[in-house]
Design an enzyme around this catalytic site. Structure first.
Site, PDB file in Angstrom:
ATOM      1  N   ARG A 294     124.790  33.082 -26.578  1.00  0.00           N
ATOM      2  CA  ARG A 294     126.387  33.454 -26.431  1.00  0.00           C
ATOM      3  C   ARG A 294     126.898  34.625 -26.731  1.00  0.00           C
ATOM      4  O   ARG A 294     127.664  35.130 -25.916  1.00  0.00           O
ATOM      5  CB  ARG A 294     126.901  32.094 -27.048  1.00  0.00           C
ATOM      6  CG  ARG A 294     126.689  30.731 -26.787  1.00  0.00           C
ATOM      7  CD  ARG A 294     127.238  29.496 -27.461  1.00  0.00           C
ATOM      8  NE  ARG A 294     127.150  28.347 -26.484  1.00  0.00           N
ATOM      9  CZ  ARG A 294     126.918  26.997 -27.065  1.00  0.00           C
ATOM     10  NH1 ARG A 294     127.369  26.895 -28.404  1.00  0.00           N
ATOM     11  NH2 ARG A 294     126.884  26.085 -26.309  1.00  0.00           N
ATOM     12  N   TYR A 426     126.677  29.717 -17.617  1.00  0.00           N
ATOM     13  CA  TYR A 426     125.537  29.358 -18.584  1.00  0.00           C
ATOM     14  C   TYR A 426     125.659  29.716 -19.798  1.00  0.00           C
ATOM     15  O   TYR A 426     126.839  30.375 -20.419  1.00  0.00           O
ATOM     16  CB  TYR A 426     124.605  30.098 -17.887  1.00  0.00           C
ATOM     17  CG  TYR A 426     124.185  31.741 -17.963  1.00  0.00           C
ATOM     18  CD1 TYR A 426     124.747  32.542 -18.514  1.00  0.00           C
ATOM     19  CD2 TYR A 426     123.417  32.070 -16.974  1.00  0.00           C
ATOM     20  CE1 TYR A 426     124.715  33.757 -18.560  1.00  0.00           C
ATOM     21  CE2 TYR A 426     123.147  33.507 -16.729  1.00  0.00           C
ATOM     22  CZ  TYR A 426     123.993  34.368 -17.518  1.00  0.00           C
ATOM     23  OH  TYR A 426     123.573  35.665 -17.423  1.00  0.00           O
ATOM     24  N   GLU A 427     124.981  29.250 -20.767  1.00  0.00           N
ATOM     25  CA  GLU A 427     125.100  29.044 -22.018  1.00  0.00           C
ATOM     26  C   GLU A 427     126.323  28.305 -22.684  1.00  0.00           C
ATOM     27  O   GLU A 427     126.940  28.700 -23.884  1.00  0.00           O
ATOM     28  CB  GLU A 427     124.866  30.553 -22.823  1.00  0.00           C
ATOM     29  CG  GLU A 427     123.844  31.253 -22.403  1.00  0.00           C
ATOM     30  CD  GLU A 427     122.464  30.463 -22.666  1.00  0.00           C
ATOM     31  OE1 GLU A 427     122.255  29.622 -23.385  1.00  0.00           O
ATOM     32  OE2 GLU A 427     121.537  30.598 -21.915  1.00  0.00           O
ATOM     33  N   GLY A 428     126.561  27.489 -21.936  1.00  0.00           N
ATOM     34  CA  GLY A 428     128.004  26.617 -22.111  1.00  0.00           C
ATOM     35  C   GLY A 428     129.199  27.196 -21.626  1.00  0.00           C
ATOM     36  O   GLY A 428     129.555  28.417 -21.786  1.00  0.00           O
TER      37      GLY A 428
END
Length: 567
Positions: A294, A426-428
Protein backbone atom coordinates in the site's frame (compact mmCIF):
# COMPACT_ATOMS: atom_id res chain seq x y z
CA UNK A 1 13.25 16.31 -21.97
CA UNK A 2 14.43 12.98 -20.54
CA UNK A 3 13.47 11.94 -17.00
CA UNK A 4 15.58 13.50 -14.24
CA UNK A 5 15.61 11.76 -10.85
CA UNK A 6 14.66 14.29 -8.12
CA UNK A 7 17.53 13.27 -5.84
CA UNK A 8 17.95 16.79 -4.46
CA UNK A 9 14.29 16.82 -3.42
CA UNK A 10 14.61 13.55 -1.51
CA UNK A 11 17.73 14.77 0.26
CA UNK A 12 15.98 17.96 1.35
CA UNK A 13 12.96 16.02 2.59
CA UNK A 14 15.15 13.57 4.48
CA UNK A 15 17.22 16.31 6.12
CA UNK A 16 14.63 19.00 6.84
CA UNK A 17 11.07 17.68 6.64
CA UNK A 18 10.44 14.01 7.49
CA UNK A 19 13.24 13.44 10.01
CA UNK A 20 15.29 10.60 8.59
CA UNK A 21 17.93 11.41 11.21
CA UNK A 22 15.65 9.84 13.84
CA UNK A 23 15.83 6.58 11.90
CA UNK A 24 19.58 6.59 11.34
CA UNK A 25 20.17 7.43 15.02
CA UNK A 26 18.80 3.99 15.99
CA UNK A 27 21.03 0.94 16.33
CA UNK A 28 18.94 -0.87 13.72
CA UNK A 29 19.72 1.63 10.95
CA UNK A 30 22.95 3.23 12.17
CA UNK A 31 24.84 2.15 9.04
CA UNK A 32 22.59 4.29 6.81
CA UNK A 33 24.85 7.32 7.01
CA UNK A 34 24.03 10.50 5.06
CA UNK A 35 26.85 9.78 2.62
CA UNK A 36 25.61 6.24 2.02
CA UNK A 37 22.02 7.38 1.50
CA UNK A 38 23.14 10.10 -0.92
CA UNK A 39 25.24 7.61 -2.89
CA UNK A 40 22.35 5.14 -3.09
CA UNK A 41 19.89 7.79 -4.29
CA UNK A 42 22.37 9.05 -6.87
CA UNK A 43 23.15 5.60 -8.24
CA UNK A 44 19.50 4.52 -8.31
CA UNK A 45 18.59 7.79 -9.99
CA UNK A 46 21.22 7.23 -12.67
CA UNK A 47 19.84 3.76 -13.40
CA UNK A 48 16.31 5.14 -13.66
CA UNK A 49 17.40 7.92 -16.02
CA UNK A 50 19.65 5.86 -18.26
CA UNK A 51 18.17 2.35 -18.24
CA UNK A 52 14.52 2.36 -17.17
CA UNK A 53 13.17 5.64 -18.61
CA UNK A 54 13.96 4.64 -22.22
CA UNK A 55 11.72 1.57 -21.73
CA UNK A 56 8.62 3.58 -20.77
CA UNK A 57 7.15 3.81 -24.27
CA UNK A 58 8.17 0.26 -25.21
CA UNK A 59 5.93 -1.14 -22.51
CA UNK A 60 2.96 0.78 -23.89
CA UNK A 61 3.46 0.29 -27.60
CA UNK A 62 4.73 -3.32 -27.41
CA UNK A 63 2.67 -4.91 -24.62
CA UNK A 64 3.42 -8.15 -22.85
CA UNK A 65 1.73 -11.04 -24.65
CA UNK A 66 0.94 -14.72 -24.15
CA UNK A 67 2.23 -17.05 -26.86
CA UNK A 68 1.55 -20.79 -26.57
CA UNK A 69 1.39 -20.52 -22.81
CA UNK A 70 4.59 -18.46 -22.57
CA UNK A 71 4.58 -14.82 -21.45
CA UNK A 72 6.71 -12.61 -23.70
CA UNK A 73 7.62 -9.29 -22.10
CA UNK A 74 8.12 -5.90 -23.76
CA UNK A 75 11.37 -5.18 -25.64
CA UNK A 76 14.17 -4.19 -23.30
CA UNK A 77 12.37 -5.22 -20.12
CA UNK A 78 14.76 -8.14 -19.65
CA UNK A 79 17.76 -5.80 -19.58
CA UNK A 80 15.90 -3.30 -17.42
CA UNK A 81 15.05 -5.98 -14.89
CA UNK A 82 18.64 -7.22 -14.96
CA UNK A 83 19.82 -3.72 -14.01
CA UNK A 84 17.36 -3.61 -11.12
CA UNK A 85 18.37 -7.05 -9.84
CA UNK A 86 22.11 -6.67 -10.24
CA UNK A 87 22.02 -3.24 -8.62
CA UNK A 88 20.51 -4.80 -5.49
CA UNK A 89 17.42 -2.60 -5.74
CA UNK A 90 14.99 -5.45 -5.01
CA UNK A 91 16.44 -6.12 -1.56
CA UNK A 92 17.22 -2.61 -0.31
CA UNK A 93 15.32 -3.08 2.96
CA UNK A 94 15.58 -6.88 3.14
CA UNK A 95 17.38 -8.77 5.90
CA UNK A 96 21.19 -8.80 5.39
CA UNK A 97 21.21 -12.40 6.66
CA UNK A 98 19.74 -13.42 3.31
CA UNK A 99 21.57 -10.91 1.10
CA UNK A 100 19.56 -7.73 1.59
CA UNK A 101 20.96 -4.27 2.29
CA UNK A 102 18.91 -3.83 5.49
CA UNK A 103 18.39 -0.13 4.77
CA UNK A 104 15.41 1.93 5.96
CA UNK A 105 12.08 1.62 4.19
CA UNK A 106 12.30 5.39 3.73
CA UNK A 107 15.20 4.91 1.31
CA UNK A 108 13.40 2.07 -0.47
CA UNK A 109 10.34 4.30 -0.87
CA UNK A 110 12.41 6.98 -2.60
CA UNK A 111 14.13 4.48 -4.91
CA UNK A 112 10.84 2.78 -5.79
CA UNK A 113 9.26 6.12 -6.59
CA UNK A 114 12.07 6.96 -9.02
CA UNK A 115 11.67 3.59 -10.73
CA UNK A 116 7.91 4.19 -11.01
CA UNK A 117 8.54 7.59 -12.60
CA UNK A 118 10.88 6.04 -15.13
CA UNK A 119 8.85 2.94 -16.05
CA UNK A 120 5.88 2.01 -13.88
CA UNK A 121 5.05 -1.19 -15.77
CA UNK A 122 8.45 -2.70 -15.00
CA UNK A 123 8.74 -1.26 -11.47
CA UNK A 124 5.62 -3.15 -10.43
CA UNK A 125 7.59 -6.40 -10.71
CA UNK A 126 10.19 -5.73 -7.95
CA UNK A 127 7.50 -4.06 -5.82
CA UNK A 128 5.56 -7.33 -5.72
CA UNK A 129 8.74 -9.23 -4.85
CA UNK A 130 9.56 -6.80 -2.03
CA UNK A 131 6.16 -7.41 -0.47
CA UNK A 132 6.66 -11.17 -0.69
CA UNK A 133 10.08 -10.87 0.92
CA UNK A 134 8.60 -9.04 3.89
CA UNK A 135 5.79 -11.57 4.27
CA UNK A 136 8.27 -14.45 4.28
CA UNK A 137 10.61 -12.68 6.73
CA UNK A 138 7.76 -12.34 9.23
CA UNK A 139 5.78 -15.55 8.72
CA UNK A 140 7.67 -18.30 6.89
CA UNK A 141 9.48 -21.24 8.46
CA UNK A 142 13.27 -21.15 8.68
CA UNK A 143 13.46 -23.71 5.86
CA UNK A 144 11.35 -21.62 3.50
CA UNK A 145 13.27 -18.47 4.40
CA UNK A 146 16.61 -20.13 3.68
CA UNK A 147 15.41 -21.45 0.34
CA UNK A 148 13.43 -18.53 -1.06
CA UNK A 149 14.70 -15.29 0.48
CA UNK A 150 18.22 -15.27 -1.04
CA UNK A 151 16.80 -15.90 -4.51
CA UNK A 152 14.06 -13.29 -4.19
CA UNK A 153 16.39 -10.68 -2.70
CA UNK A 154 18.97 -11.18 -5.45
CA UNK A 155 16.26 -10.87 -8.09
CA UNK A 156 17.00 -14.31 -9.52
CA UNK A 157 13.43 -15.23 -8.66
CA UNK A 158 10.34 -12.98 -8.70
CA UNK A 159 7.37 -12.97 -6.33
CA UNK A 160 3.63 -12.39 -6.74
CA UNK A 161 0.56 -12.26 -4.52
CA UNK A 162 -2.59 -14.25 -5.41
CA UNK A 163 -5.71 -13.06 -3.61
CA UNK A 164 -8.45 -12.21 -6.06
CA UNK A 165 -10.84 -14.70 -7.66
CA UNK A 166 -13.74 -14.03 -10.05
CA UNK A 167 -16.24 -14.06 -7.15
CA UNK A 168 -13.87 -12.74 -4.46
CA UNK A 169 -12.48 -9.26 -4.96
CA UNK A 170 -12.38 -6.96 -1.96
CA UNK A 171 -14.38 -9.66 -0.13
CA UNK A 172 -11.37 -11.98 0.08
CA UNK A 173 -13.24 -14.30 2.46
CA UNK A 174 -15.39 -15.50 -0.45
CA UNK A 175 -12.48 -17.28 -2.14
CA UNK A 176 -12.88 -20.91 -3.25
CA UNK A 177 -9.28 -22.03 -3.92
CA UNK A 178 -8.55 -25.31 -2.13
CA UNK A 179 -5.45 -26.71 -0.41
CA UNK A 180 -5.38 -30.47 0.11
CA UNK A 181 -2.77 -31.85 2.57
CA UNK A 182 -0.32 -34.36 1.06
CA UNK A 183 1.63 -37.16 2.72
CA UNK A 184 4.94 -35.35 2.29
CA UNK A 185 3.80 -32.28 4.24
CA UNK A 186 3.06 -30.20 1.16
CA UNK A 187 -0.36 -29.16 -0.14
CA UNK A 188 -2.10 -29.58 -3.50
CA UNK A 189 -3.42 -26.14 -4.50
CA UNK A 190 -6.40 -25.99 -6.85
CA UNK A 191 -8.29 -22.93 -8.05
CA UNK A 192 -8.25 -19.88 -10.27
CA UNK A 193 -6.85 -16.44 -9.40
CA UNK A 194 -7.32 -13.28 -11.45
CA UNK A 195 -5.61 -9.89 -11.75
CA UNK A 196 -2.20 -11.34 -10.83
CA UNK A 197 0.36 -8.63 -11.57
CA UNK A 198 3.46 -10.06 -13.21
CA UNK A 199 2.01 -13.57 -12.94
CA UNK A 200 4.83 -14.73 -15.21
CA UNK A 201 7.79 -13.41 -17.19
CA UNK A 202 10.53 -14.58 -19.52
CA UNK A 203 13.55 -13.14 -17.69
CA UNK A 204 13.69 -14.64 -14.19
CA UNK A 205 14.63 -18.21 -13.25
CA UNK A 206 11.47 -18.77 -11.23
CA UNK A 207 8.21 -17.05 -10.29
CA UNK A 208 7.08 -17.65 -6.72
CA UNK A 209 3.40 -17.24 -5.99
CA UNK A 210 1.96 -16.58 -2.55
CA UNK A 211 -1.55 -18.04 -2.83
CA UNK A 212 -4.49 -17.78 -0.46
CA UNK A 213 -6.50 -21.01 -0.24
CA UNK A 214 -8.78 -22.90 2.13
CA UNK A 215 -7.97 -26.17 3.89
CA UNK A 216 -10.57 -28.97 4.05
CA UNK A 217 -13.10 -28.24 6.78
CA UNK A 218 -11.89 -24.66 7.32
CA UNK A 219 -14.52 -22.16 8.41
CA UNK A 220 -15.99 -19.79 5.87
CA UNK A 221 -14.79 -16.21 5.60
CA UNK A 222 -11.36 -14.78 6.22
CA UNK A 223 -10.76 -16.81 9.41
CA UNK A 224 -10.54 -20.03 7.40
CA UNK A 225 -7.89 -18.90 4.91
CA UNK A 226 -4.29 -20.13 4.80
CA UNK A 227 -1.30 -18.90 2.78
CA UNK A 228 0.91 -21.06 0.56
CA UNK A 229 4.13 -20.68 -1.39
CA UNK A 230 3.56 -22.14 -4.84
CA UNK A 231 6.57 -21.82 -7.19
CA UNK A 232 6.42 -22.04 -10.97
CA UNK A 233 9.33 -24.50 -10.82
CA UNK A 234 9.75 -26.74 -7.79
CA UNK A 235 13.24 -26.25 -6.31
CA UNK A 236 15.41 -29.38 -6.36
CA UNK A 237 17.68 -30.62 -3.56
CA UNK A 238 20.22 -27.91 -4.42
CA UNK A 239 17.63 -25.15 -4.39
CA UNK A 240 17.66 -24.77 -8.17
CA UNK A 241 14.48 -24.59 -10.28
CA UNK A 242 13.51 -28.14 -11.13
CA UNK A 243 10.25 -29.79 -12.13
CA UNK A 244 7.51 -27.57 -13.59
CA UNK A 245 4.66 -27.14 -11.12
CA UNK A 246 1.04 -27.73 -12.13
CA UNK A 247 0.09 -24.09 -12.66
CA UNK A 248 -0.31 -21.99 -15.77
CA UNK A 249 -1.19 -18.58 -17.14
CA UNK A 250 -4.62 -18.95 -18.73
CA UNK A 251 -4.75 -15.48 -20.25
CA UNK A 252 -3.51 -11.91 -19.89
CA UNK A 253 -5.93 -9.08 -19.22
CA UNK A 254 -6.44 -6.42 -21.89
CA UNK A 255 -6.03 -3.32 -19.79
CA UNK A 256 -6.53 0.42 -20.01
CA UNK A 257 -2.84 0.96 -19.24
CA UNK A 258 0.25 -0.69 -17.78
CA UNK A 259 0.48 -2.69 -20.99
CA UNK A 260 4.05 -3.73 -20.27
CA UNK A 261 3.04 -5.42 -17.02
CA UNK A 262 1.41 -8.83 -17.68
CA UNK A 263 -1.71 -9.15 -15.52
CA UNK A 264 -2.55 -12.85 -15.51
CA UNK A 265 -5.41 -15.20 -14.92
CA UNK A 266 -3.69 -18.06 -13.07
CA UNK A 267 -4.93 -21.65 -12.94
CA UNK A 268 -3.70 -24.02 -10.20
CA UNK A 269 -4.47 -27.70 -10.80
CA UNK A 270 -3.19 -29.54 -7.77
CA UNK A 271 0.01 -27.49 -7.78
CA UNK A 272 2.48 -28.28 -5.01
CA UNK A 273 2.61 -25.65 -2.28
CA UNK A 274 4.13 -25.08 1.15
CA UNK A 275 2.23 -23.40 3.96
CA UNK A 276 3.45 -20.00 5.10
CA UNK A 277 2.52 -19.28 8.70
CA UNK A 278 -0.03 -21.28 10.72
CA UNK A 279 -3.19 -22.97 9.50
CA UNK A 280 -5.96 -20.42 8.93
CA UNK A 281 -3.44 -17.63 9.47
CA UNK A 282 -3.25 -16.61 5.84
CA UNK A 283 -4.81 -13.19 6.14
CA UNK A 284 -2.40 -12.04 8.83
CA UNK A 285 0.54 -13.08 6.64
CA UNK A 286 -0.95 -11.59 3.50
CA UNK A 287 -1.70 -8.28 5.23
CA UNK A 288 2.01 -7.96 5.95
CA UNK A 289 2.56 -8.05 2.21
CA UNK A 290 -0.40 -5.81 1.45
CA UNK A 291 0.58 -3.11 3.95
CA UNK A 292 4.04 -3.03 2.38
CA UNK A 293 2.42 -2.77 -1.03
CA UNK A 294 0.00 0.00 0.00
CA UNK A 295 2.81 2.42 0.75
CA UNK A 296 4.56 1.21 -2.40
CA UNK A 297 1.47 1.81 -4.53
CA UNK A 298 1.11 5.30 -3.09
CA UNK A 299 4.70 5.84 -4.20
CA UNK A 300 3.78 4.58 -7.66
CA UNK A 301 1.15 7.31 -7.92
CA UNK A 302 3.66 9.93 -6.82
CA UNK A 303 6.27 8.59 -9.22
CA UNK A 304 3.87 8.83 -12.16
CA UNK A 305 2.93 12.36 -11.06
CA UNK A 306 6.62 13.31 -11.18
CA UNK A 307 7.05 11.77 -14.62
CA UNK A 308 3.90 13.44 -15.96
CA UNK A 309 4.99 16.80 -14.54
CA UNK A 310 8.43 16.61 -16.12
CA UNK A 311 6.87 15.56 -19.43
CA UNK A 312 4.38 18.45 -19.35
CA UNK A 313 7.01 20.99 -18.31
CA UNK A 314 9.29 20.00 -21.20
CA UNK A 315 6.42 20.43 -23.65
CA UNK A 316 5.36 23.78 -22.17
CA UNK A 317 8.90 25.11 -22.38
CA UNK A 318 9.15 24.16 -26.04
CA UNK A 319 5.66 24.88 -27.38
CA UNK A 320 5.13 28.32 -28.94
CA UNK A 321 1.49 29.38 -29.05
CA UNK A 322 -0.34 32.70 -28.73
CA UNK A 323 1.12 35.97 -27.54
CA UNK A 324 3.20 35.12 -24.53
CA UNK A 325 5.93 37.31 -23.13
CA UNK A 326 9.36 36.24 -22.04
CA UNK A 327 10.37 33.01 -23.78
CA UNK A 328 7.32 33.06 -26.04
CA UNK A 329 6.40 29.51 -25.05
CA UNK A 330 3.13 28.49 -23.45
CA UNK A 331 4.79 28.23 -20.04
CA UNK A 332 4.39 32.04 -19.89
CA UNK A 333 0.58 31.84 -20.02
CA UNK A 334 -1.06 32.26 -16.63
CA UNK A 335 -3.25 29.15 -16.81
CA UNK A 336 -0.39 26.93 -17.97
CA UNK A 337 1.79 28.30 -15.20
CA UNK A 338 -1.05 27.59 -12.73
CA UNK A 339 -1.32 23.99 -13.90
CA UNK A 340 2.40 23.33 -13.75
CA UNK A 341 2.81 24.87 -10.30
CA UNK A 342 -0.18 22.93 -9.01
CA UNK A 343 1.32 19.69 -10.39
CA UNK A 344 4.64 20.40 -8.68
CA UNK A 345 3.12 21.46 -5.33
CA UNK A 346 0.74 18.50 -5.23
CA UNK A 347 3.43 15.96 -6.07
CA UNK A 348 5.73 17.38 -3.40
CA UNK A 349 3.01 17.20 -0.71
CA UNK A 350 2.17 13.59 -1.54
CA UNK A 351 5.87 12.69 -1.51
CA UNK A 352 6.34 14.24 1.93
CA UNK A 353 3.36 12.28 3.30
CA UNK A 354 4.64 8.98 1.88
CA UNK A 355 8.17 9.50 3.20
CA UNK A 356 6.81 10.50 6.62
CA UNK A 357 4.84 7.25 6.65
CA UNK A 358 8.00 5.34 5.73
CA UNK A 359 9.91 7.02 8.58
CA UNK A 360 7.19 5.91 11.00
CA UNK A 361 7.46 2.34 9.69
CA UNK A 362 11.23 2.41 10.15
CA UNK A 363 10.94 3.79 13.66
CA UNK A 364 8.45 1.04 14.50
CA UNK A 365 10.90 -1.55 13.18
CA UNK A 366 13.81 -0.03 15.08
CA UNK A 367 12.11 0.69 18.41
CA UNK A 368 8.83 -1.23 18.62
CA UNK A 369 7.32 1.94 20.08
CA UNK A 370 3.50 1.91 20.14
CA UNK A 371 3.27 5.57 19.21
CA UNK A 372 5.31 5.10 16.04
CA UNK A 373 3.30 1.98 15.19
CA UNK A 374 0.04 3.92 15.50
CA UNK A 375 1.43 6.77 13.39
CA UNK A 376 2.54 4.37 10.64
CA UNK A 377 -0.84 2.63 10.65
CA UNK A 378 -2.70 5.94 10.43
CA UNK A 379 -0.55 7.36 7.64
CA UNK A 380 -0.56 4.24 5.45
CA UNK A 381 -4.10 4.59 4.00
CA UNK A 382 -3.53 8.33 3.52
CA UNK A 383 -0.22 7.75 1.72
CA UNK A 384 -1.81 5.13 -0.54
CA UNK A 385 -5.04 6.94 -1.39
CA UNK A 386 -3.69 10.48 -1.63
CA UNK A 387 -0.55 9.41 -3.50
CA UNK A 388 -2.58 7.62 -6.16
CA UNK A 389 -5.24 10.36 -6.33
CA UNK A 390 -2.41 12.82 -6.95
CA UNK A 391 -0.98 10.53 -9.62
CA UNK A 392 -4.31 10.51 -11.45
CA UNK A 393 -4.94 14.24 -11.09
CA UNK A 394 -1.44 15.35 -12.05
CA UNK A 395 -1.26 13.04 -15.06
CA UNK A 396 -4.65 14.32 -16.25
CA UNK A 397 -3.42 17.87 -15.87
CA UNK A 398 -0.35 16.89 -17.85
CA UNK A 399 -2.60 15.91 -20.76
CA UNK A 400 -4.29 19.31 -20.48
CA UNK A 401 -0.97 21.17 -20.57
CA UNK A 402 -0.26 19.45 -23.89
CA UNK A 403 -3.59 20.67 -25.29
CA UNK A 404 -4.65 18.74 -28.38
CA UNK A 405 -1.30 16.98 -28.50
CA UNK A 406 -2.11 15.43 -25.12
CA UNK A 407 -4.88 13.47 -26.82
CA UNK A 408 -2.43 12.11 -29.38
CA UNK A 409 -0.76 8.93 -28.17
CA UNK A 410 2.56 9.63 -29.87
CA UNK A 411 3.39 12.37 -27.36
CA UNK A 412 3.28 9.89 -24.47
CA UNK A 413 1.29 12.25 -22.21
CA UNK A 414 -1.78 10.03 -22.08
CA UNK A 415 0.23 6.97 -21.08
CA UNK A 416 0.91 8.38 -17.63
CA UNK A 417 -2.82 8.84 -17.06
CA UNK A 418 -3.74 5.39 -18.35
CA UNK A 419 -0.95 3.63 -16.47
CA UNK A 420 -1.61 5.22 -13.08
CA UNK A 421 -5.39 4.75 -13.10
CA UNK A 422 -5.27 1.23 -11.64
CA UNK A 423 -3.23 2.33 -8.61
CA UNK A 424 -6.37 3.79 -7.04
CA UNK A 425 -7.98 0.34 -7.40
CA UNK A 426 -5.45 -2.34 -6.51
CA UNK A 427 -4.11 -3.15 -3.03
CA UNK A 428 -7.46 -1.97 -1.65
CA UNK A 429 -9.45 0.70 -3.47
CA UNK A 430 -9.05 4.25 -2.25
CA UNK A 431 -12.56 4.10 -0.82
CA UNK A 432 -11.55 1.07 1.25
CA UNK A 433 -8.45 2.94 2.42
CA UNK A 434 -10.66 5.81 3.59
CA UNK A 435 -13.05 3.44 5.37
CA UNK A 436 -10.08 1.82 7.11
CA UNK A 437 -8.89 5.26 8.21
CA UNK A 438 -12.18 6.31 9.83
CA UNK A 439 -12.90 2.90 11.36
CA UNK A 440 -9.98 0.69 12.38
CA UNK A 441 -7.46 3.53 12.53
CA UNK A 442 -9.76 5.55 14.79
CA UNK A 443 -10.42 2.86 17.35
CA UNK A 444 -8.06 4.88 19.54
CA UNK A 445 -10.63 7.67 19.69
CA UNK A 446 -8.60 9.85 17.33
CA UNK A 447 -5.39 9.79 19.35
CA UNK A 448 -3.07 9.11 16.38
CA UNK A 449 -4.81 11.78 14.34
CA UNK A 450 -4.46 14.23 17.21
CA UNK A 451 -0.74 13.57 17.56
CA UNK A 452 -0.17 14.47 13.91
CA UNK A 453 -2.26 17.62 14.26
CA UNK A 454 -0.28 18.59 17.36
CA UNK A 455 2.91 18.54 15.25
CA UNK A 456 1.35 20.69 12.56
CA UNK A 457 0.14 23.22 15.15
CA UNK A 458 3.58 23.33 16.77
CA UNK A 459 5.21 24.01 13.39
CA UNK A 460 2.68 26.74 12.67
CA UNK A 461 3.46 28.44 15.97
CA UNK A 462 7.19 28.25 15.22
CA UNK A 463 6.64 29.84 11.82
CA UNK A 464 4.48 32.66 13.16
CA UNK A 465 7.24 35.29 13.21
CA UNK A 466 8.83 34.55 9.84
CA UNK A 467 5.78 33.47 7.80
CA UNK A 468 2.75 34.80 9.69
CA UNK A 469 0.15 34.51 6.91
CA UNK A 470 1.04 30.96 5.93
CA UNK A 471 1.44 29.91 9.55
CA UNK A 472 -1.98 31.23 10.52
CA UNK A 473 -3.67 29.49 7.60
CA UNK A 474 -2.08 26.15 8.51
CA UNK A 475 -2.87 26.61 12.21
CA UNK A 476 -6.54 27.37 11.50
CA UNK A 477 -6.85 24.42 9.11
CA UNK A 478 -5.34 22.01 11.63
CA UNK A 479 -7.68 23.15 14.40
CA UNK A 480 -10.73 22.91 12.14
CA UNK A 481 -9.66 19.40 11.19
CA UNK A 482 -9.21 18.54 14.86
CA UNK A 483 -12.75 19.68 15.68
CA UNK A 484 -14.16 17.63 12.80
CA UNK A 485 -12.13 14.60 13.83
CA UNK A 486 -13.53 14.82 17.36
CA UNK A 487 -17.03 15.01 15.88
CA UNK A 488 -16.40 12.10 13.51
CA UNK A 489 -15.18 9.62 16.12
CA UNK A 490 -18.45 10.16 18.01
CA UNK A 491 -20.56 9.10 15.00
CA UNK A 492 -21.95 5.69 14.07
CA UNK A 493 -19.82 3.64 11.69
CA UNK A 494 -22.15 4.03 8.71
CA UNK A 495 -22.02 7.81 9.07
CA UNK A 496 -18.24 7.65 9.11
CA UNK A 497 -18.13 5.43 6.02
CA UNK A 498 -20.40 7.84 4.15
CA UNK A 499 -17.83 10.65 4.47
CA UNK A 500 -14.61 8.67 4.69
CA UNK A 501 -13.25 9.79 1.31
CA UNK A 502 -13.62 13.57 1.87
CA UNK A 503 -12.22 13.15 5.39
CA UNK A 504 -9.10 11.35 4.15
CA UNK A 505 -8.56 13.97 1.46
CA UNK A 506 -9.02 16.82 3.94
CA UNK A 507 -6.49 15.23 6.28
CA UNK A 508 -4.03 14.85 3.41
CA UNK A 509 -4.58 18.48 2.42
CA UNK A 510 -3.71 19.67 5.91
CA UNK A 511 -0.75 17.29 6.23
CA UNK A 512 0.55 18.53 2.89
CA UNK A 513 0.24 22.12 4.04
CA UNK A 514 2.07 21.33 7.26
CA UNK A 515 4.96 19.76 5.38
CA UNK A 516 5.08 22.63 2.90
CA UNK A 517 5.24 25.08 5.79
CA UNK A 518 8.08 23.14 7.39
CA UNK A 519 9.94 23.21 4.07
CA UNK A 520 9.38 26.96 3.76
CA UNK A 521 10.96 27.48 7.16
CA UNK A 522 14.03 25.46 6.20
CA UNK A 523 14.33 26.14 2.48
CA UNK A 524 15.20 28.84 -0.01
CA UNK A 525 12.94 31.29 -1.84
CA UNK A 526 11.67 28.77 -4.44
CA UNK A 527 10.55 26.41 -1.68
CA UNK A 528 8.79 29.26 0.10
CA UNK A 529 7.08 30.24 -3.13
CA UNK A 530 5.89 26.66 -3.68
CA UNK A 531 4.63 26.45 -0.10
CA UNK A 532 2.77 29.75 -0.46
CA UNK A 533 1.10 28.50 -3.64
CA UNK A 534 -0.06 25.30 -1.92
CA UNK A 535 -1.22 26.96 1.29
CA UNK A 536 -3.01 29.88 -0.34
CA UNK A 537 -4.51 28.14 -3.38
CA UNK A 538 -4.87 24.45 -2.50
CA UNK A 539 -5.23 24.18 1.27
CA UNK A 540 -8.62 26.03 1.24
CA UNK A 541 -10.12 22.90 -0.34
CA UNK A 542 -10.09 21.35 3.13
CA UNK A 543 -12.95 23.60 4.30
CA UNK A 544 -15.34 22.30 1.65
CA UNK A 545 -14.29 18.73 2.29
CA UNK A 546 -14.88 19.05 6.04
CA UNK A 547 -18.29 20.58 5.35
CA UNK A 548 -19.11 17.35 3.49
CA UNK A 549 -17.83 15.30 6.42
CA UNK A 550 -20.23 17.03 8.81
CA UNK A 551 -23.16 15.74 6.76
CA UNK A 552 -22.49 12.14 7.73
CA UNK A 553 -24.87 9.82 5.89
CA UNK A 554 -27.68 12.42 5.77
CA UNK A 555 -29.31 12.38 2.36
CA UNK A 556 -27.06 9.66 0.99
CA UNK A 557 -29.90 7.17 0.58
CA UNK A 558 -32.71 9.62 -0.18
CA UNK A 559 -32.74 8.57 -3.83
CA UNK A 560 -34.24 5.10 -4.18
CA UNK A 561 -32.78 2.52 -6.55
CA UNK A 562 -35.64 3.34 -8.95
CA UNK A 563 -34.74 7.03 -8.70
CA UNK A 564 -31.14 6.27 -9.55
CA UNK A 565 -32.21 4.21 -12.56
CA UNK A 566 -34.78 6.73 -13.82
CA UNK A 567 -34.02 8.38 -17.16
Amino acid sequence: MPYRAPVRDYSFLFDHVVGLEQVTATDRFAEATPDMVEAILTEAGRMCEEVLAPLQRNGDTHPARLENGVVRTSPGFDEGYKAIAEGGWVGISADPEFGGMGLPMTVTTAVNEMMASACLALQLNPLMTQGQIEALEHHASDELKALYLPKLISGEWCGTMNLTEPQAGSDVGALKAKAEPQDDGTYAITGQKIYISWGDNDFSENVCHLVLARLPGAVEGTKGISLFMVPKFIPDADGKPGERNDLRVVSLEHKMGLHGSPTAVMEYSGAKGWMVGPENGGMAAMFTMMNNARLGVGGQGIGVAEGAYQHALAYALDRKQGRAGGSGSIVEHADVRRMLTEMKAETWAARAIALSCAVAIDMTTATGDAGWKARAAFLTPIAKAFGTDVGMAVSQTGVQVHGGMGFVEETGAAQYSRDVRVTAIYEGTNGIQAMDLVARKMMDGGEAAGALLDEIVADAKSAQDDLPDMAQAVFDAAETLRETTDWLVAQELQDRFAVAVPYLRAFARVLGAGFHLRAAMKGDDPRRALARFYIERMLPEHAGLLAQVRQGADGLYDLSLDDLAAA
